[in-house]
Every structure is written in structure tokens, then in C-alpha cells.
Design a protein around this motif. Structure first.
Motif, PDB file in Angstrom:
ATOM      1  N   SER A 112      -7.120  -5.252 -27.782  1.00  6.98           N
ATOM      2  CA  SER A 112      -8.176  -4.744 -26.921  1.00  6.98           C
ATOM      3  C   SER A 112      -7.734  -3.471 -26.214  1.00  6.98           C
ATOM      4  CB  SER A 112      -8.544  -5.808 -25.874  1.00  6.98           C
ATOM      5  OG  SER A 112      -8.951  -6.999 -26.502  1.00  6.98           O
ATOM      6  N   THR A 113      -8.669  -2.599 -25.977  1.00  6.62           N
ATOM      7  CA  THR A 113      -8.376  -1.366 -25.248  1.00  6.62           C
ATOM      8  C   THR A 113      -9.260  -1.298 -24.015  1.00  6.62           C
ATOM      9  OG1 THR A 113      -9.987  -0.182 -26.604  1.00  6.62           O
ATOM     10  CG2 THR A 113      -7.677  -0.121 -27.308  1.00  6.62           C
ATOM     11  N   PHE A 114      -8.793  -0.500 -23.063  1.00  7.59           N
ATOM     12  CA  PHE A 114      -9.531  -0.335 -21.822  1.00  7.59           C
ATOM     13  C   PHE A 114     -10.613   0.726 -21.972  1.00  7.59           C
ATOM     14  CE2 PHE A 114      -6.904  -1.836 -17.949  1.00  7.59           C
ATOM     15  CZ  PHE A 114      -6.897  -3.112 -18.471  1.00  7.59           C
ATOM     16  N   SER A 115     -11.735   0.491 -21.281  1.00 10.43           N
ATOM     17  CA  SER A 115     -12.758   1.530 -21.178  1.00 10.43           C
ATOM     18  C   SER A 115     -12.435   2.406 -19.974  1.00 10.43           C
ATOM     19  CB  SER A 115     -14.134   0.886 -20.999  1.00 10.43           C
ATOM     20  OG  SER A 115     -14.211   0.236 -19.733  1.00 10.43           O
ATOM     21  N   LEU A 116     -13.186   3.482 -19.818  1.00  9.82           N
ATOM     22  CA  LEU A 116     -12.981   4.390 -18.690  1.00  9.82           C
ATOM     23  C   LEU A 116     -13.180   3.657 -17.361  1.00  9.82           C
ATOM     24  CD1 LEU A 116     -12.499   7.231 -17.578  1.00  9.82           C
ATOM     25  CD2 LEU A 116     -14.958   7.678 -17.855  1.00  9.82           C
ATOM     26  N   VAL A 117     -14.192   2.790 -17.304  1.00  6.92           N
ATOM     27  CA  VAL A 117     -14.461   2.052 -16.067  1.00  6.92           C
ATOM     28  C   VAL A 117     -13.295   1.132 -15.724  1.00  6.92           C
ATOM     29  CG1 VAL A 117     -16.052   0.456 -14.913  1.00  6.92           C
ATOM     30  CG2 VAL A 117     -16.939   2.132 -16.538  1.00  6.92           C
ATOM     31  N   ASP A 118     -12.690   0.519 -16.741  1.00 10.51           N
ATOM     32  CA  ASP A 118     -11.535  -0.353 -16.496  1.00 10.51           C
ATOM     33  C   ASP A 118     -10.376   0.435 -15.895  1.00 10.51           C
ATOM     34  OD1 ASP A 118     -12.736  -2.694 -17.546  1.00 10.51           O
ATOM     35  OD2 ASP A 118     -12.341  -1.982 -19.579  1.00 10.51           O
ATOM     36  N   TYR A 119     -10.142   1.622 -16.446  1.00  9.77           N
ATOM     37  CA  TYR A 119      -9.071   2.455 -15.898  1.00  9.77           C
ATOM     38  C   TYR A 119      -9.360   2.862 -14.458  1.00  9.77           C
ATOM     39  CZ  TYR A 119      -6.429   2.973 -20.240  1.00  9.77           C
ATOM     40  OH  TYR A 119      -5.653   2.736 -21.346  1.00  9.77           O
ATOM     41  N   VAL A 120     -10.614   3.143 -14.152  1.00  7.67           N
ATOM     42  CA  VAL A 120     -10.985   3.525 -12.788  1.00  7.67           C
ATOM     43  C   VAL A 120     -10.703   2.378 -11.812  1.00  7.67           C
ATOM     44  CG1 VAL A 120     -12.925   4.076 -11.269  1.00  7.67           C
ATOM     45  CG2 VAL A 120     -12.697   5.236 -13.481  1.00  7.67           C
ATOM     46  N   VAL A 121     -11.077   1.143 -12.211  1.00 12.89           N
ATOM     47  CA  VAL A 121     -10.833  -0.028 -11.352  1.00 12.89           C
ATOM     48  C   VAL A 121      -9.344  -0.228 -11.137  1.00 12.89           C
ATOM     49  CG1 VAL A 121     -11.042  -2.547 -11.207  1.00 12.89           C
ATOM     50  CG2 VAL A 121     -12.972  -1.173 -12.012  1.00 12.89           C
ATOM     51  N   PHE A 122      -8.574  -0.100 -12.202  1.00 12.21           N
ATOM     52  CA  PHE A 122      -7.131  -0.292 -12.110  1.00 12.21           C
ATOM     53  C   PHE A 122      -6.472   0.769 -11.224  1.00 12.21           C
ATOM     54  CE2 PHE A 122      -2.961   0.854 -14.038  1.00 12.21           C
ATOM     55  CZ  PHE A 122      -2.249  -0.233 -13.565  1.00 12.21           C
ATOM     56  N   VAL A 123      -6.840   2.024 -11.447  1.00 15.44           N
ATOM     57  CA  VAL A 123      -6.265   3.111 -10.647  1.00 15.44           C
ATOM     58  C   VAL A 123      -6.661   2.973  -9.178  1.00 15.44           C
ATOM     59  CG1 VAL A 123      -6.307   5.610 -10.263  1.00 15.44           C
ATOM     60  CG2 VAL A 123      -6.074   4.700 -12.586  1.00 15.44           C
ATOM     61  N   LEU A 124      -7.877   2.491  -8.940  1.00 17.16           N
ATOM     62  CA  LEU A 124      -8.339   2.295  -7.567  1.00 17.16           C
ATOM     63  C   LEU A 124      -7.434   1.320  -6.818  1.00 17.16           C
ATOM     64  CD1 LEU A 124     -10.655   3.343  -5.815  1.00 17.16           C
ATOM     65  CD2 LEU A 124     -11.968   1.312  -6.453  1.00 17.16           C
ATOM     66  N   LEU A 125      -6.996   0.274  -7.490  1.00 12.70           N
ATOM     67  CA  LEU A 125      -6.065  -0.675  -6.865  1.00 12.70           C
ATOM     68  C   LEU A 125      -4.792   0.034  -6.415  1.00 12.70           C
ATOM     69  CD1 LEU A 125      -4.771  -3.583  -6.351  1.00 12.70           C
ATOM     70  CD2 LEU A 125      -3.868  -3.321  -8.676  1.00 12.70           C
ATOM     71  N   LEU A 126      -4.213   0.835  -7.310  1.00  6.29           N
ATOM     72  CA  LEU A 126      -2.967   1.524  -6.980  1.00  6.29           C
ATOM     73  C   LEU A 126      -3.161   2.521  -5.847  1.00  6.29           C
ATOM     74  CD1 LEU A 126      -1.626   2.183 -10.592  1.00  6.29           C
ATOM     75  CD2 LEU A 126      -1.022   0.310  -9.048  1.00  6.29           C
ATOM     76  N   VAL A 127      -4.261   3.256  -5.895  1.00  6.14           N
ATOM     77  CA  VAL A 127      -4.521   4.272  -4.867  1.00  6.14           C
ATOM     78  C   VAL A 127      -4.715   3.620  -3.497  1.00  6.14           C
ATOM     79  CG1 VAL A 127      -6.171   6.007  -4.077  1.00  6.14           C
ATOM     80  CG2 VAL A 127      -5.452   5.969  -6.477  1.00  6.14           C
ATOM     81  N   LEU A 128      -5.488   2.537  -3.459  1.00  7.30           N
ATOM     82  CA  LEU A 128      -5.737   1.875  -2.176  1.00  7.30           C
ATOM     83  C   LEU A 128      -4.463   1.234  -1.629  1.00  7.30           C
ATOM     84  CD1 LEU A 128      -9.237   0.231  -2.779  1.00  7.30           C
ATOM     85  CD2 LEU A 128      -8.689   2.178  -1.309  1.00  7.30           C
ATOM     86  N   SER A 129      -3.653   0.654  -2.488  1.00  6.85           N
ATOM     87  CA  SER A 129      -2.386   0.065  -2.043  1.00  6.85           C
ATOM     88  C   SER A 129      -1.482   1.142  -1.460  1.00  6.85           C
ATOM     89  CB  SER A 129      -1.672  -0.637  -3.206  1.00  6.85           C
ATOM     90  OG  SER A 129      -2.426  -1.722  -3.688  1.00  6.85           O
ATOM     91  N   LEU A 130      -1.407   2.269  -2.162  1.00 12.88           N
ATOM     92  CA  LEU A 130      -0.584   3.371  -1.679  1.00 12.88           C
ATOM     93  C   LEU A 130      -1.139   3.943  -0.378  1.00 12.88           C
ATOM     94  CD1 LEU A 130       1.889   5.067  -2.415  1.00 12.88           C
ATOM     95  CD2 LEU A 130       0.376   6.609  -3.676  1.00 12.88           C
ATOM     96  N   ALA A 131      -2.474   4.029  -0.274  1.00 15.48           N
ATOM     97  CA  ALA A 131      -3.103   4.584   0.924  1.00 15.48           C
ATOM     98  C   ALA A 131      -2.826   3.724   2.150  1.00 15.48           C
ATOM     99  CB  ALA A 131      -4.614   4.716   0.700  1.00 15.48           C
ATOM    100  N   ILE A 132      -2.848   2.400   1.988  1.00 12.29           N
ATOM    101  CA  ILE A 132      -2.563   1.507   3.118  1.00 12.29           C
ATOM    102  C   ILE A 132      -1.134   1.723   3.612  1.00 12.29           C
ATOM    103  CG2 ILE A 132      -2.269  -0.910   3.792  1.00 12.29           C
ATOM    104  CD1 ILE A 132      -4.542  -1.584   1.817  1.00 12.29           C
ATOM    105  N   GLY A 133      -0.205   1.823   2.676  1.00 13.10           N
ATOM    106  CA  GLY A 133       1.178   2.048   3.065  1.00 13.10           C
ATOM    107  C   GLY A 133       1.384   3.378   3.742  1.00 13.10           C
ATOM    108  N   LEU A 134       0.797   4.444   3.187  1.00  9.44           N
ATOM    109  CA  LEU A 134       0.961   5.771   3.780  1.00  9.44           C
ATOM    110  C   LEU A 134       0.277   5.864   5.138  1.00  9.44           C
ATOM    111  CD1 LEU A 134       0.483   8.038   0.623  1.00  9.44           C
ATOM    112  CD2 LEU A 134       2.610   7.386   1.762  1.00  9.44           C
ATOM    113  N   TYR A 135      -0.829   5.140   5.315  1.00 11.09           N
ATOM    114  CA  TYR A 135      -1.524   5.136   6.608  1.00 11.09           C
ATOM    115  C   TYR A 135      -0.613   4.589   7.701  1.00 11.09           C
ATOM    116  CZ  TYR A 135      -4.532   3.389  10.332  1.00 11.09           C
ATOM    117  OH  TYR A 135      -5.072   3.096  11.561  1.00 11.09           O
ATOM    118  N   HIS A 136       0.039   3.453   7.422  1.00 11.82           N
ATOM    119  CA  HIS A 136       0.923   2.864   8.429  1.00 11.82           C
ATOM    120  C   HIS A 136       2.181   3.700   8.633  1.00 11.82           C
ATOM    121  CE1 HIS A 136      -1.280  -0.793   9.300  1.00 11.82           C
ATOM    122  NE2 HIS A 136      -1.531  -0.921   8.003  1.00 11.82           N
ATOM    123  N   ALA A 137       2.619   4.404   7.588  1.00 11.46           N
ATOM    124  CA  ALA A 137       3.769   5.296   7.746  1.00 11.46           C
ATOM    125  C   ALA A 137       3.406   6.509   8.602  1.00 11.46           C
ATOM    126  CB  ALA A 137       4.265   5.745   6.373  1.00 11.46           C
TER     127      ALA A 137
END
Length: 638
Positions: A22-47
Motif C-alpha cells: 500500500s502507498t500513501f495518498s497526499l492527504v495521508d502524508y498531510v495528516v502524518f506531517v501535521l502530527l510531527l509539526v504539532l508535536s514540534l510546535a508544542i515543544g518549541l512553544y514551551h522552550a
């Protein structure tokens, strides 16, 4: 009366059509990247929020101001890794619902930490759990405990980062090292810069993603096969719904006693004395909040376990109607869930990406907790005791550098894991091997006042030797015979990522072998008894050595490091029995109960029994660097 349990689930017939990865669609990649971006944003916010004003207490303990809700979700997420999300449904799919009885161990496994470990750790104002070992024994025992924990977690980090990425690559074609590097770098950045507060709040977000991802699979899967009622009926017809197996044999892999009571010791090693969890308790704003957070984990754990079991049952019902492809039938069982999800959610853009985000959330929460706890024990147990005059600025900067260093080490361990081949099974089980001896070391100190430093060190070494002997011996025996462990015995290993541990037997096809004898019999001990067996070894050997070496005679004993087991048990008896046992006398009230809880002393002076000296008790504990000044009871006799 025991009920027969189905030990294997028949695989459905394979279809003739090979399934294309199976391969990912564009929407799947967007959802996945969103997780990483939000996780990183929470950490950088507290820093960013406190940049330049962070103290070592804020970085390592969130300034001890966290509420019970975020701490509870972080406790849940810390050992609920991607390996659990993949492993528990596979266990249920192959061997039935017997594993669900592990939930019975959660009650005592969380009640004991809430009322024994948390009060002692919290009242001593610790930063690292291993500071307790110096207060109770000496610095050498503290260093031994710290080094053991670091070894345990470093091995663990690489496996928990590499194993899910490998499974994901095999099923979806997602680039293996891209996922490893992405996880490692994102996790390292927000953990090192944001500290424990960033880790806890990202854990909260990632826990919600994990719940959502698993819930989507259950809803969509049950809808496709006719509802949860039909799922249950199909599982019942094929013998997957297990009854209560009351066989007391500790060499049987899963029975009610093994899961419900052996699991308690596994829970205690995770939620009682593991630095990653203790650090969260200590970050709570009050002791009551820490205890409440431990209570709150109980229903959450039950929900997580039930969701994993339901996914396994839904997957079984699904493949009764939709046959597996040849590629799926030849896959390792830890890939079953990913194949199932990609089959199930195909044609629903975004949902495969959500489940992959769910998997990566499990890995991120576990790895970030490992980084943070390792940075804390390295700083507090190995550096600050030797360099006590570090300024706050230098200590904070060094803590960040250490966290970055462990991030790079984790990536290196992931690469080593990729080269280990069959030895990876032994590496995975090391986490479970080491947890039991560390639990035994803390119990030896808390419950046995006569235990001394030589006994603690020898006991820990004996526990580690016993753990590695049985653990590695079992692995070598299985590999040497060229056969995988059968599901009926315990020669399989716990995937040590979480409290809902999955065994290595679920990662291999089962075979029929004769009943082991001699050392082979010892090697077949159920993995859920490992913690109990190894911690008991530490206690027995530690007490024997302590008594032979004179106990605490001539040594100082900090009474706040002892949990008063006997007075607590006697207090449960009727008053008439207490008077008969002379346990309500004035001298014992002061020398035992009050000694452990000095806040009960109102006049600032402890009057001990005739064999103990009375020393002043300070009204307030400034507790510099986590070591609280307290009165000392000088033992004059064993």
C-alpha cells in the motif's frame, strides 16, 4: 474450575491475488506531517516561553507545577508505544482473549505506587529516583542503580525506534530510515529544548491521537463486518473468547494467575520505580495531585487494553469474510495489524495517515520520555554530585546538551538494531530483564530496615545475573533448537515497550515441541513472572548478605526512607488486638510511625525508644538539590 482456552487461531485461506504494498495518498502524508509539526510546535512553544529564564528544576521537573490530568495522560503514553499498538491485536488474533486478564493486575499495580512509592519519593523532594538509594544506602548504590537504568533505557530506545519503522516500511513502503531519522530528530529537538513540560504536553496530544487512530479502526472495521455483535459471535464460534484459566503453573505462558498477579510486578517495575514515571509524579504540584494522576491511569489503561483486544477481534472477523493475500499470510505477525489497516482503510483518504500518526505518536511519547529521564539521571546522579557548584545557567545548558547527545545515541542504537538480526530478540527482552532487579532494590530499601549497602549491591548483582541467565538462556535455547517458542510456554519474551507487554511468540509461527525438562524447564518460565522472580532474588540475597555483614549496626538510617509495613498492617486490626500486641504504646508510636512521617511531630523533637537517640527534627525542609535534611536515627543494635 478452569475453562479451556484456544491456543491458536486458524488463518483464513489466502487469496490467489498478491497484494501490492500500500502507498500513501497526499492527504495521508498531510495528516502524518501535521502530527510531527504539532508535536514540534508544542515543544518549541514551551522552550520559547521561558527561554533565558529556565532553571534546572523547570527543565527537568516542569517546576513541580503540573496538574493531575496532563500527568496521568503522560504516564499512560510513556510506555504505550507503537510496539503495543501492533502487538496486542496480533496476540488476540492468534491466541484469543486470555491476554485481556492482564487488566486485573492494573488495580494493585497502580494502587501500590500511589500509596507506597509516591509518598516516599514526593516527601523526600527528589529529582531522580536514584537519589533515594543514596539517602537509604550510600552513593555507590545510587551509582549502581543509575548505571543499570541507563543501560536498560539505551538498549530500549533503539529498539522502540527501529522496530515500528521496520514494520511500517514492510507494509506501506514508507522509507525506513526516513521515518527513523524523522522520529529521532523531532523527538530530540522538542525534548532537549522544552524539557519535561514540553514532553508532558506533547504526550497529552499524542495520547489523543493514539486513541483516535485505534477508535477509527474499530468503528470502520466493525461496520464492514456487520457490527461488534457479529464480531463477538464469530470470535466465539472459533474459540477466541477465552475463559478463566486457573492453572497455577508458572511455566504456562498465560493463565489468570500469571496475568493477574505476575503482571502486578511488571506494573510495579514500570509505575513504581522507573525514572520516566517517577519524574512525572514529582512534577505534580502536590502529593495529592501525583496520587490522583496514578489513580486516573487505571481506567485509561483498561480502555487502551480493551481497544487493543477489540482491534484483534475485528481483524479476525474481517479475515473470515475477506481472505488474506499470499503476501499477508507470509508476513510476520507484528505486521498483521498494518496489513489489516491498509486493507480496511483503503479508499478512505486520510485515515491510513491517521493510523500511521497513531503509531508514530506511540513512538514519540515513549522515546521523548526516555530522553528526558536519561538526561535527568545523568545530570542529577552522575554529574551534579561531583560538580555541586554548577550555576543554574550552566546546569540547564548541560542538561540540554545531554538530551541532544542521547538523541544521537538513540539513532545510533537504531542502526545497531538493524544489524542485529536474530539477536534483536535478546535486545528487546533486556528491558524486562532489568526492570525486576531495580524493583527489588527499591523494595529492599523501603521495606527492610536491616538491609545495608553491601547487601543492596550484592543483591542487585545477583538479580541481574539471574535475570540475564534465564532470559538469554531461553533465547539461545530457542534459537539453538531452530524452533520458535510455543504459545503455551513462557520461553517467549515480553516486548518491553509498555505495561500491556506482548510476547515474542506472537511474532513467530508456533510449533509443537515436547515439554521441556531440567534447565529447559527453568528457561520456560512465563515472561510475566520475570519481574517477580528477579526482584525476589534481589531481596532474598540482599537480606542474607545484610544480616551476615551486621545489618545497619554502626550505620545511620534515614527513617523517612522506610515504609512502615508492620504498623500499617497492625493498624488494620481491631483495637483490642492492637492493645494485645502492644502496638499502641507511646514509645512505638514515636519511634516507628512518627519516625517515618515526621510531619506528625508538632514539638520539633522526636523522643525515641531507649535504643535510639533523639535528635532535633527541622520544621521545614529546604531540601537543597533534592536531598532533604532530616533527622537521623542511630542504630545501636541490629
Amino acid at each position: 474450575m478452569s475453562v479451556a482456552v484456544s491456543t491458536s487461531a486458524p488463518l483464513p485461506p489466502a487469496s490467489d491475488t498478491n497484494m501490492v504494498t500500500s502507498t500513501f495518498s497526499l492527504v495521508d502524508y498531510v495528516v502524518f506531517v501535521l502530527l510531527l509539526v504539532l508535536s514540534l510546535a508544542i515543544g518549541l512553544y514551551h522552550a520559547y516561553r521561558g527561554w533565558g529564564r529556565h532553571t534546572i528544576g523547570q527543565l527537568l521537573l516542569a517546576d513541580r507545577k503540573m496538574g493531575c490530568f496532563p500527568v496521568a495522560l503522560s504516564l499512560l503514553a510513556t510506555f504505550q508505544s507503537a510496539v503495543a499498538i501492533l502487538g496486542v491485536p496480533s496476540e488476540i488474533y492468534r491466541f484469543g482473549t486470555q491476554y485481556w486478564f492482564l487488566g486485573c493486575s492494573y488495580f494493585l499495580g497502580l494502587l501500590i505506587p500511589a500509596h507506597v512509592f509516591i509518598p516516599i519519593f514526593y516527601r523526600l523532594h527528589l529529582t531522580s529516583a536514584y537519589e533515594y538509594l543514596e539517602l537509604r544506602f550510600n552513593k555507590a548504590v545510587r551509582v549502581c542503580g543509575t548505571v543499570t537504568f541507563i543501560f536498560q533505557m539505551v538498549i530500549y530506545m533503539g529498539v522502540v525506534l527501529y522496530a515500528p519503522s521496520l514494520a511500517l516500511n514492510a507494509v506501506t513502503g514508507f522509507d525506513l530510515w526516513l521515518s527513523v531519522l524523522t522520529l529521532g530528530i523531532v523527538c530530540t529537538v522538542y525534548t532537549a529544548l522544552g524539557g519535561l513540560k514540553a514532553v508532558i504536553w506533547t504526550d497529552v496530544f499524542q495520547t489523543l491521537v493514539m486513541f483516535l487512530g485505534q477508535l477509527v479502526v474499530i468503528i470502520v472495521g466493525s461496520a464492514k463486518v456487520g457490527g461488534l455483535g457479529h464480531v463477538w459471535d464469530v470470535a466465539s464460534q472459533h474459540g477466541l473468547i477465552s475463559g478463566i484459566e486457573l492453572d497455577p503453573d508458572p511455566f504456562v505462558r498465560h493463565t489468570f494467575w500469571t496475568l493477574a498477579f505476575g503482571g502486578v510486578f511488571m506494573m510495579l517495575s514500570l509505575y513504581g520505580v522507573n525514572q520516566a514515571q517517577v519524574q512525572r509524579y514529582l512534577s505534580s504540584r502536590t502529593e495529592k495531585a501525583a496520587v490522583l494522576s496514578c489513580y486516573a491511569v487505571f481506567p485509561c489503561q483498561q480502555v487502551v487494553l480493551c481497544m487493543g483486544c477489540l482491534i484483534g477481534l475485528v481483524m479476525f472477523a474481517y479475515y473470515q469474510e475477506y481472505p488474506m493475500s499470499t503476501q499477508q499470510t507470509q508476513a510476520a505477525p507484528d505486521q498483521f495489524v498494518l496489513y489489516f489497516v491498509m486493507d480496511l482503510l483503503r479508499g478512505l483518504p486520510g485515515l491510513p495517515g491517521l493510523f500511521v500518526a497513531c503509531l508514530f505518536s506511540g513512538s514519540l511519547s515513549t522515546i521523548s520520555s526516555a530522553f528526558n529521564s536519561l538526561a535527568t539521571v545523568t545530570m542529577e546522579d552522575l554529574i551534579r554530585p561531583w560538580f555541586p557548584h554548577f550555576s543554574e545557567v550552566r546546569a540547564t545548558m548541560l542538561s540540554r546538551i545531554i538530551a541532544f547527545g542521547y538523541g544521537l545515541l538513540c539513532l545510533g542504537m537504531a542502526y545497531i538494531s538493524s544489524q542485529m538480526g536474530p539477536v534483536l530478540q535478546a535486545a528487546i527482552s533486556i528491558f524486562g530483564m532489568v526492570g525486576g532487579p531495580l524493583l527489588g532494590l527499591f523494595c529492599l530499601g523501603m521495606f527492610f530496615p536491616c538491609a545495608n549497602p553491601p547487601g543492596a549491591i550484592v543483591g542487585l548483582l545477583a538479580g541481574l545475573i539471574m535475570a540475564f541467565w534465564i532470559g538469554i538462556g531461553s533465547t539461545v535455547s530457542s534459537l539453538g533448537s531452530g524452533r520458535a517458542p510455543t504459545p503455551s510456554n513462557g520461553s517467549s519474551f515480553s516486548l518491553p515497550s509498555n505495561l500491556t507487554a506482548v510476547t515474542m511468540a506472537t511474532l513467530m509461527p508456533s510449533t509443537t515441541i515436547s515439554k521441556p525438562t531440567g534447565l529447559q524447564r527453568l528457561y520456560s518460565l512465563s515472561y510475566l513472572w520475570y519481574s517477580a522472580h528477579n526482584s525476589t532474588t534481589v531481596i532474598v540475597v540482599g537480606l542474607a548478605v545484610s544480616l551476615l555483614s551486621g545489618g545497619m549496626r554502626g550505620r545511620t538510617l534515614n527513617p523517612r526512607t522506610i515504609y512502615p509495613v508492620l504498623p500499617k498492617l497492625v493498624a488494620l486490626l481491631p483495637m483490642s488486638c492492637q492493645k494485645r500486641l502492644h502496638c499502641r504504646t507511646h514509645s512505638q508510636d514515636l519511634s516507628v510511625d512518627t519516625a517515618v512521617f515526621p510531619e506528625k511531630v508538632s514539638n520539633g523533637m522526636l523522643r525515641g525508644s531507649r535504643d535510639k537517640e533523639a535528635v532535633d527534627v527541622p520544621e521545614e525542609d529546604p531540601a537543597p538539590q533534592g536531598i532533604s535534611p532530616t533527622f537521623i536515627v542511630q542504630e545501636t543494635s541490629l
